[in-house]
Every structure is written in structure tokens, then in C-alpha cells.
Motif scaffolding. Structure first.
Motif, PDB file in Angstrom:
ATOM      1  N   ALA A   1      66.780  36.869  28.135  1.00  0.00           N
ATOM      2  CA  ALA A   1      66.215  35.930  27.503  1.00  0.00           C
ATOM      3  C   ALA A   1      66.193  35.751  26.079  1.00  0.00           C
ATOM      4  CB  ALA A   1      64.569  36.227  27.613  1.00  0.00           C
TER       5      ALA A   1
ATOM      6  N   ALA B   1      74.255  33.448  24.267  1.00  0.00           N
ATOM      7  CA  ALA B   1      73.204  32.686  25.286  1.00  0.00           C
ATOM      8  C   ALA B   1      73.545  31.864  26.327  1.00  0.00           C
ATOM      9  CB  ALA B   1      72.167  32.188  24.272  1.00  0.00           C
TER      10      ALA B   1
ATOM     11  N   SER C   1      67.653  30.312  30.177  1.00  0.00           N
ATOM     12  CA  SER C   1      68.099  30.635  28.805  1.00  0.00           C
ATOM     13  C   SER C   1      69.209  29.863  28.390  1.00  0.00           C
ATOM     14  CB  SER C   1      68.363  31.905  28.527  1.00  0.00           C
ATOM     15  OG  SER C   1      69.142  32.748  29.382  1.00  0.00           O
TER      16      SER C   1
ATOM     17  N   ARG D   1      68.437  26.342  27.289  1.00  0.00           N
ATOM     18  CA  ARG D   1      67.854  26.451  26.012  1.00  0.00           C
ATOM     19  C   ARG D   1      68.947  26.330  25.032  1.00  0.00           C
ATOM     20  NH1 ARG D   1      62.737  30.336  27.260  1.00  0.00           N
ATOM     21  NH2 ARG D   1      60.990  28.754  27.303  1.00  0.00           N
TER      22      ARG D   1
END
Length: 313
Positions: free
Chosen positions: A18, A230, A257, A260
Motif C-alpha cells: 500500500a 507503486a 494501489s 492509484r
């Protein structure tokens, strides 16, 4: 098809940790009835500060409850949060309720099923690390009137433990609220309590309480986490044609994630203005299309492998 795709093009989707979201600031902007233009103006001012915004226009009861639940989840993953609601509202037995689109009140107790407590909004914003606030422009209920026992909301409620401050202004005095946000947005640092205090100077505006501790809608930027930590690792094979179906399968394989990270990258490029929530809704699709158009590539709304790599770099 999925097995062949993953084997042929050598896609490696890492198990992603995360990504810290502690510097996120999120906002929900809701309008019911004639206040859409004011709500759009408020959203634009918040976005100019770099705030992630979720916009809801004329939601019914079920939709607004669902939106509030989603927003509370986002607020819990944010540094600060903010709600602007331009809505009709009434009070019953000392409690205030927002009336979503389509509310039909035959008697006062219908509020329990057709209205949404104002405190539900304040509890949602309170989920953020530094807390938040609710700012409401309240209009009168529909002209058909309201049942006996209900009265229009004219001021902020008393403060409640575990809830954020609430600012209430009548429709006639709504413009100073938007101006206060616009003026605050010109500063490098935007502290929520100071902004609410400025709003409270407006005629007819009341505040339940000011924040007990500082909460910042904008503060000096900190270095972002490297995107390389990420986003998925993708190996591109030039000799393998890409179909939309294959790319949709690739997208479905991305972790939240990773999505995102894609939204953050699109936001940094000014294409995306919504919540960095890992959900590819209409705003994300439009941002991807704008990104593809600026590259003079087919605007499918689904990223190609090359586009993924370029967003990562």
C-alpha cells in the motif's frame, strides 16, 4: 485468452505494498436542486488547491447514502477532508436532516427513511487524520411544504463529539462561502480553521465550532513516493499486437494501489481531478482519453502497455 496473454507478452504484476496516502486531501461536493452552479464553482476552487473531489448532483436517498459511505472510506485514508453541500434541509426534534432528490415527506417521521442526518456528513469528514469540516448552503424544502413538526434549517447545529465542525449559510448568503475558499486558495498554506473563521464573518452564517487542532487543506508539498514502487512491471513486446480486450484484461489484473499510482500520475499531468481512490470511473476514463489524445493516439479510455510505461517514468 487470459492465460495466453499473460504468457505471451511477459506481464509481471508485482505484489504491491500500500502506498502511503497521508498527504491526501479529499472533498465531496453535493448539490440538490438549484445550487448546481454554486457547487461547481466550489469544486473548481477546491481542485485549484489540489484537493481530490467527488461530485454528486441531485442524488436520491440511496445514492447519497452510498456516496457518503464511500467518501468516509476515502477520508479515513486522507490527511484532511471537506464536504460542501448545497441542499434543502430541515430540523426535527433538535436534529437536522438533508433532503436528497425525490424526498417525499407525508409526515415528520418520514425523515427517518427519506432524510439523511447532517451529522452523518460531519462524521464522514471526521475520519481524516487531521479531521475536516462540512460547509452547507441550505435552501428551503420544496414549495409543496413540509409536514407539521419540521422547520427549515436556519443555523449550524450544536457541536457533537466525534464529528467535524459544520458551517451553515442560507442560500441568499451563499456567495461569500465560495469567495472565502477562493481567497484561501491564493495562499501557499490553507488552514481549515482560519478559512471557516473567515466564512463565519458573513451575514447569516453560523458555525457549530472551529477545529480544535489545525487541519490543512493545502500545505507545502512533500516529495511524493517514487511511482516505480507503486506501478506494475510491464514488458512490452513490439511484435505482439494489442487488442482492447487484452488491455482490459491487463487493467483488471492491476492492484488498487497500482491504479492509484496511475491516477496520481494523470493528476500530476493535470488530466485527472478526481479522487485518487483506485477506482477507474468516468473521471479516470476521461483523463486517460485526454492523455491519449495529447499523444495523438487512439482515445480508447484504456491504457496501452507503452502508455503504462510512460506514466511510470
Amino acid at each position: 485468452m487470459k492465460r495466453i496473454l499473460l504468457t505471451t507478452v511477459s506481464i509481471v504484476l508485482s505484489a504491491l505494498p500500500a502506498v502511503a496516502q497521508t498527504d491526501r486531501v479529499v472533498a465531496l461536493v453535493v448539490s440538490v436542486g438549484a445550487g448546481a452552479a454554486r457547487a461547481d464553482a466550489m469544486q473548481a476552487q477546491l481542485q485549484a488547491m489540489g484537493v481530490e473531489t467527488l461530485r454528486a448532483g441531485d442524488p436520491n436517498n440511496a445514492e447519497l447514502r452510498s456516496i457518503l459511505k464511500r467518501f468516509a472510506d476515502e477520508a479515513s485514508d486522507a490527511r484532511a477532508s471537506f464536504i460542501y453541500a448545497d441542499v434543502p434541509a430541515v430540523a426535527f426534534q433538535g436534529r437536522q436532516y438533508v433532503l436528497p432528490e425525490g424526498s417525499r415527506l407525508g409526515r415528520a417521521t418520514d425523515l427517518f427513511t427519506q432524510g439523511i442526518p447532517v451529522q452523518a456528513f460531519a462524521r464522514s469528514t471526521a475520519q481524516a487524520e487531521q479531521g475536516g469540516a462540512v460547509v452547507m448552503t441550505v435552501s428551503a424544502p420544496p414549495s409543496r411544504g413540509i409536514p407539521s413538526g419540521l422547520v427549515p434549517v436556519t443555523g449550524a447545529p450544536d457541536p457533537v463529539a466525534g464529528s467535524s465542525p459544520i458551517v451553515v449559510a442560507p442560500v441568499a448568503n451563499a456567495d461569500p462561502l465560495v469567495r472565502a475558499v477562493a481567497e484561501a486558495g491564493r495562499a501557499e498554506v490553507v488552514e481549515l480553521g482560519a478559512m471557516l473563521g473567515q466564512m463565519a464573518t458573513g451575514r447569516g452564517v453560523s458555525v457549530s465550532a472551529l477545529p480544535a487542532t489545525p487541519a490543512y487543506l493545502r500545505r507545502p508539498a512533500t516529495a511524493p513516493a517514487p511511482l516505480s514502487d507503486a506501478v506494475p512491471v510491464v514488458t512490452v513486446r513490439a511484435d505482439v499486437p494489442e487488442t482492447l480486450e487484452e488491455l482490459e484484461i491487463l487493467e483488471q489484473s492491476l492492484s488498487r494501489s497500482a491504479k492509484r499510482a496511475i491516477q496520481r500520475s494523470l493528476r500530476d499531468l493535470t488530466f485527472y481531478k478526481g479522487l485518487v481512490d483506485g477506482i477507474f470511473g468516468p473521471q479516470t476514463r476521461q483523463a486517460i482519453i485526454a492523455y491519449q489524445q495529447i499523444r495523438s493516439e487512439t482515445p480508447t479510455g484504456v491504457l496501452s502497455r507503452r502508455q503504462l510505461l510512460d506514466l511510470k517514468s
